[in-house]
Design a protein around this motif. Structure first.
Motif, PDB file in Angstrom:
ATOM      1  N   VAL A 264       0.851  -1.187   0.000  1.00  0.00           N
ATOM      2  CA  VAL A 264       0.000   0.000   0.000  1.00  0.00           C
ATOM      3  C   VAL A 264       0.886   1.235   0.000  1.00  0.00           C
ATOM      4  O   VAL A 264       1.836   1.334   0.775  1.00  0.00           O
ATOM      5  N   LYS A 265       0.577   2.162  -0.911  1.00  0.00           N
ATOM      6  CA  LYS A 265       1.274   3.448  -0.980  1.00  0.00           C
ATOM      7  C   LYS A 265       0.264   4.570  -0.768  1.00  0.00           C
ATOM      8  O   LYS A 265      -0.937   4.381  -0.966  1.00  0.00           O
ATOM      9  N   THR A 266       0.770   5.738  -0.379  1.00  0.00           N
ATOM     10  CA  THR A 266      -0.094   6.898  -0.212  1.00  0.00           C
ATOM     11  C   THR A 266      -0.259   7.611  -1.542  1.00  0.00           C
ATOM     12  O   THR A 266       0.493   7.359  -2.489  1.00  0.00           O
ATOM     13  N   VAL A 267      -1.210   8.519  -1.586  1.00  0.00           N
ATOM     14  CA  VAL A 267      -1.465   9.280  -2.806  1.00  0.00           C
ATOM     15  C   VAL A 267      -0.253  10.137  -3.185  1.00  0.00           C
ATOM     16  O   VAL A 267      -0.040  10.429  -4.353  1.00  0.00           O
ATOM     17  N   ASP A 268       0.561  10.503  -2.184  1.00  0.00           N
ATOM     18  CA  ASP A 268       1.757  11.288  -2.478  1.00  0.00           C
ATOM     19  C   ASP A 268       2.990  10.416  -2.723  1.00  0.00           C
ATOM     20  O   ASP A 268       4.114  10.890  -2.723  1.00  0.00           O
ATOM     21  N   GLY A 269       2.772   9.111  -2.962  1.00  0.00           N
ATOM     22  CA  GLY A 269       3.839   8.221  -3.411  1.00  0.00           C
ATOM     23  C   GLY A 269       4.683   7.544  -2.354  1.00  0.00           C
ATOM     24  O   GLY A 269       5.619   6.844  -2.682  1.00  0.00           O
ATOM     25  N   ARG A 270       4.355   7.714  -1.084  1.00  0.00           N
ATOM     26  CA  ARG A 270       5.152   7.072  -0.026  1.00  0.00           C
ATOM     27  C   ARG A 270       4.647   5.668   0.255  1.00  0.00           C
ATOM     28  O   ARG A 270       3.457   5.405   0.236  1.00  0.00           O
ATOM     29  N   LYS A 271       5.594   4.776   0.523  1.00  0.00           N
ATOM     30  CA  LYS A 271       5.259   3.399   0.874  1.00  0.00           C
ATOM     31  C   LYS A 271       4.730   3.373   2.305  1.00  0.00           C
ATOM     32  O   LYS A 271       5.381   3.858   3.222  1.00  0.00           O
ATOM     33  N   VAL A 272       3.533   2.821   2.488  1.00  0.00           N
ATOM     34  CA  VAL A 272       2.964   2.687   3.827  1.00  0.00           C
ATOM     35  C   VAL A 272       3.391   1.350   4.405  1.00  0.00           C
ATOM     36  O   VAL A 272       3.805   1.258   5.550  1.00  0.00           O
TER      37      VAL A 272
ATOM     38  N   GLY B   4       0.231  -3.293  -6.367  1.00  0.00           N
ATOM     39  CA  GLY B   4      -0.469  -3.226  -5.093  1.00  0.00           C
ATOM     40  C   GLY B   4      -1.625  -2.253  -5.102  1.00  0.00           C
ATOM     41  O   GLY B   4      -2.375  -2.166  -6.067  1.00  0.00           O
ATOM     42  N   LEU B   5      -1.739  -1.474  -4.003  1.00  0.00           N
ATOM     43  CA  LEU B   5      -2.854  -0.553  -3.819  1.00  0.00           C
ATOM     44  C   LEU B   5      -2.333   0.829  -3.466  1.00  0.00           C
ATOM     45  O   LEU B   5      -1.226   0.985  -2.967  1.00  0.00           O
ATOM     46  N   VAL B   6      -3.159   1.830  -3.723  1.00  0.00           N
ATOM     47  CA  VAL B   6      -2.837   3.191  -3.318  1.00  0.00           C
ATOM     48  C   VAL B   6      -4.027   3.727  -2.527  1.00  0.00           C
ATOM     49  O   VAL B   6      -5.180   3.480  -2.872  1.00  0.00           O
ATOM     50  N   THR B   7      -3.724   4.416  -1.418  1.00  0.00           N
ATOM     51  CA  THR B   7      -4.769   5.034  -0.622  1.00  0.00           C
ATOM     52  C   THR B   7      -4.874   6.505  -1.001  1.00  0.00           C
ATOM     53  O   THR B   7      -3.874   7.124  -1.385  1.00  0.00           O
ATOM     54  N   SER B   8      -6.062   7.056  -0.894  1.00  0.00           N
ATOM     55  CA  SER B   8      -6.254   8.474  -1.202  1.00  0.00           C
ATOM     56  C   SER B   8      -5.747   9.363  -0.069  1.00  0.00           C
ATOM     57  O   SER B   8      -5.764  10.574  -0.181  1.00  0.00           O
ATOM     58  N   LEU B   9      -5.260   8.755   1.016  1.00  0.00           N
ATOM     59  CA  LEU B   9      -4.700   9.496   2.140  1.00  0.00           C
ATOM     60  C   LEU B   9      -3.257   9.894   1.856  1.00  0.00           C
ATOM     61  O   LEU B   9      -2.545   9.197   1.141  1.00  0.00           O
ATOM     62  N   THR B  10      -2.811  10.992   2.441  1.00  0.00           N
ATOM     63  CA  THR B  10      -1.418  11.399   2.354  1.00  0.00           C
ATOM     64  C   THR B  10      -0.642  10.735   3.486  1.00  0.00           C
ATOM     65  O   THR B  10      -1.237  10.194   4.418  1.00  0.00           O
TER      66      THR B  10
END
Length: 93
Positions: free
Chosen positions: A33-41, A80-86
């Motif tokens: 899972v990554k954030t909308v601003d491109g960071r790996k969560v 994977g997935l991306v979240t709309s959260l920063t």
């Protein structure tokens, strides 16, 4: 006449449900899972589901603690997935 109206209404609901299911991302354990601003969560540790078995959120170990990201914020990405959260918003969860 009443039968055809009821049939049309039922068909409309089933098509809407199918369209929503087709748009839903595939949420599974160990997906990135990554954030909308491109960071790996991180990777999904556990998928949380409601009584109907539909995903409601995902549990991730982020910065040494469990964080639950709502499934409504997730969408499919190339890997994977991306979240709309920063990243800042994920830190606040």
């Amino acid at each position: 006449m009443k039968f055809s109206f009821a049939f049309a209404a039922a068909l409309s609901l089933s098509l809407s449900a199918a369209a929503v299911a087709a748009d839903a991302p595939l949420i599974k354990d160990r997906a990135l899972v990554k954030t909308v601003d491109g960071r790996k969560v991180g990777f999904i540790d556990r998928v949380l589901k409601n009584a109907a078995g539909e995903p409601t959120g995902v549990q991730i170990i982020y910065s040494g603690r469990f964080v639950v990201i709502p499934a409504t914020t997730l969408s499919a990405a190339e890997k994977g997935l991306v979240t709309s959260l920063t990243a800042k918003e994920v830190n606040k969860l």
